[in-house]
Design a protein around this motif. Structure first.
Motif, short mmCIF file in Angstrom:
data_model
loop_
_atom_site.label_atom_id
_atom_site.label_comp_id
_atom_site.label_asym_id
_atom_site.label_seq_id
_atom_site.Cartn_x
_atom_site.Cartn_y
_atom_site.Cartn_z
N GLY A 275 0.79 -1.23 0.00
CA GLY A 275 0.00 0.00 0.00
C GLY A 275 0.82 1.28 0.00
O GLY A 275 0.28 2.37 -0.17
N PRO B 293 2.80 4.34 -1.23
CA PRO B 293 2.72 5.04 -2.52
C PRO B 293 4.05 4.99 -3.28
O PRO B 293 5.09 5.35 -2.73
CB PRO B 293 2.39 6.49 -2.14
N ARG C 68 0.28 -5.08 4.62
CA ARG C 68 -0.16 -3.89 5.32
C ARG C 68 -0.21 -4.16 6.83
O ARG C 68 -0.71 -5.21 7.25
CB ARG C 68 -1.56 -3.56 4.82
N LYS D 281 0.40 2.04 -5.92
CA LYS D 281 0.80 1.60 -4.58
C LYS D 281 1.62 0.32 -4.70
O LYS D 281 1.47 -0.44 -5.66
CB LYS D 281 -0.45 1.26 -3.76
#
Ligand SMILES: Nc1ncnc2c1ncn2[C@@H]1O[C@H](COP(=O)(O)OP(=O)(O)OP(=O)(O)O)[C@@H](O)[C@H]1O
Ligand SMILES: Nc1ncnc2c1ncn2[C@@H]1O[C@H](COP(=O)(O)OP(=O)(O)OP(=O)(O)O)[C@@H](O)[C@H]1O
Ligand SMILES: [Mg+2]
Ligand SMILES: [Mg+2]
Ligand SMILES: [Mg+2]
Ligand SMILES: [Mg+2]
Ligand SMILES: [Mg+2]
Ligand SMILES: [Mg+2]
Lengths: 338, 338
Positions: free
Chosen positions: A101, A103, A135, B4
């Protein structure tokens, strides 16, 4: 006993020291590691050339902060551990742990500043690795850099080489990095423009070697644990005392102010572009002059001296004329500072 | 675009390749990195000695698994990337990220097995670093090891050196590591005793060099992405085709069974103690014999050959007489395998 890792094990202070001495050092023990220098230095084959090899992992939070980001830190920090061992930095590795996740635009910025700082310092990232975890199993990006350098042909690093009569030089004001991170982290009601001091110190130290060479008894970058911890380690391993003059220690007034509000001691706060230099007394002024001529050493000061006793202790002559024992950092007031 | 990081960026397959080629390689570009070998090899000063330098970070989950743990992996994996580049492994660094609350007893076990595997392989951990992050910001322990080795004086690594007529040798059965991790992770209803194949391959490769030396065109450890990804990278960078015989590829029956149940292809699963060897056709039998004499190469097989076209492709002659294109790994069926 049911011991667990605590944040203080990562402080660079007393608990870190105990964890390394208690767990890692005995298991891995060998003459190169046992020296516990900022880099290991060794001859690959025969006698020449000598190499230096070091590593640091960077887990700083936030990733971007005034004066730098995790990428610049990961290049400068490892360069400085080579420099501290008297080596010329040559090659870096770069190992990334990325959180799912994250960026890619931020990753590009970080990689861009690593590339830029490597270029500025004349080193090359020659090998790398990229892992991804789910994550919630990391915190954006963690970076490890290892560094290989060409060691000084004769000078040996060593925290055990301090002698009574040596002077302690500090290349500039302390606490900027730690306070910049702290202020970036918390939305504190402190209005200042403190910037991280992150910087590569290879040319500063080269200038110092050119001026006083073998009179340098020890070099050390006061990163985690700050000046207090670093000097305590030296005093312990050299069996000497170190006496510091509080009034001589450069600290930016914004940093001093922030420290007062936050209840922190600038002497235990991490720096990323400063060097502590222990030099024989008679060469101290020459060393000072050489460092002050360098852009990264303009505010170098002689902050204290080495005495023969009481062994293993660091003292501070305070501004108000008192004297106090200066200990290693205990606890961790600023986790994830680098 | 708001891209991402995904788990497939860590697979070692196609997305990893794209991330490295798209983000890291252009930013850091220099001749040593651009070679994209398992280690960078260079002369420190003048012409001798040549060194090899590599890094890998280990984020395997679970930390302990049948046949090994993260510590053994962190030593073996980095040794093997040096070996793959023709180097003799000498020194390792060890950078730890510890999660607050991690049991120190488990850390001791991991550090103990790192120390043990280093000793077994004759390498030394000479420098290290220890960071701690808050609970929930990592997953127990992550370890980075970088490695320095003495490179082969003449032989150069290179995925671009494959030639039509070369043979492809594989040092033993594939998929054991990935399946061992997978089974340790999920409480699956599969009753097997698959163990990770984690092993240091320096003596196997030394025996190979002693037997056929310069006839070795390429070495590669098929870790993340497996044999399929590794051979695709070679085919692409050498502009050749590789044809494999499915029946010749050693796979333990338990691994084959688990793969069928899980819908996985053993050819894309990670190995930690296997070597792919590309050798000129006329020396293939000698190479095979030398490898089979070594305990870690007893099940070595010639699994295919190199052809001039169609360039950049890998084919599999299947057991039932068909022919299929074998692609790089796409997606990530087994995140955090190493
Ligand atoms: N996990 C470890 N295994 C082996 N040695 C270690 C480990 N962690 C630290 N060390 C060794 O302990 C000494 C101190 O390490 P430390 O990381 O505090 O130094 P530093 O890199 O100069 O400081 P900082 O990390 O704050 O920049 C070094 O000699 C280092 O090699
Ligand atoms: N973040 C990065 N920065 C620079 N180069 C990288 C980075 N990640 C990987 N590379 C380079 O890409 C190539 C492939 O790396 P990769 O990690 O897939 O190889 P490996 O270590 O042999 O495989 P594994 O990590 O599965 O053991 C190597 O040449 C490596 O140096
Ligand atoms: Mg450091
Ligand atoms: Mg240091
Ligand atoms: Mg790798
Ligand atoms: Mg590897
Ligand atoms: Mg490899
Ligand atoms: Mg360190």
């Amino acid at each position: 006993r049911d011991e667990k890792i605590t944040l203080s094990h990562g402080s660079g202070g007393k608990s870190s020291h105990n964890l390394i001495e208690g767990v890692f050092a005995p298991a891995f023990s060998n003459p190169l590691l046992d020296a516990m220098d900022d880099s290991a230095t060794f001859n690959i084959v025969g006698t020449n050339p000598r190499l230096a090899f070091t590593t640091d992992t960077y887990v700083v939070s936030p990733l971007f902060f005034p004066g730098g980001d995790i990428g610049r830190l990961a290049v400068h920090g490892t360069i400085n551990d080579l420099v501290t061992s008297g080596a010329q930095p040559l090659y870096l590795s770069a190992g990334f742990i990325l959180e799912e996740g994250f960026p890619i635009a931020d990753l590009r910025k970080i990689v861009g500043s690593m590339a830029e700082s490597a270029k500025e310092a004349g080193v090359f990232v020659v090998t790398g690795d990229t892992k991804v975890v789910q994550r919630g199993k990391a915190d954006g990006v963690f970076i490890n850099t290892a560094g290989v350098g060409l060691a000084h042909p004769t000078w040996q690093p060593g925290q055990n080489r301090l002698q009574a009569g040596d002077k302690v030089l500090l290349s500039g004001p302390i606490g900027d990095h730690g306070i910049a991170i702290m202020l970036a982290r918390e939305a504190l009601e402190i209005e200042t423009e403190v910037q991280s001091d992150t910087a590569p110190l290879h040319t500063l130290v080269a200038a110092l070697f050119a001026a006083v060479g073998d009179s340098i008894h020890c070099l050390k970058d006061p990163t985690r644990g700050g000046v207090a911890t670093t000097l305590n380690e030296m005093a312990l391993s050299s069996d000497v005392a170190i006496a510091l003059d509080e009034h001589a220690i450069p600290v930016h007034s914004e940093v001093r102010g922030a420290c007062e509000i936050l209840g922190l001691d600038p002497l235990t706060i991490a720096n990323e572009g400063k060097m502590l230099v222990i030099v024989s007394g008679e060469k101290a002024d020459e060393a000072l002059a050489a460092m002050r001529k360098h852009p990264l050493g303009r505010e170098t000061a002689i902050i204290g001296s080495v005495q023969s006793s009481p062994e293993g202790m660091v003292f501070l002559r305070t501004d108000i004329g008192g004297m106090r024992v200066l200990d290693m950092l205990v606890g961790d007031p600023l986790p994830r500072i680098c």
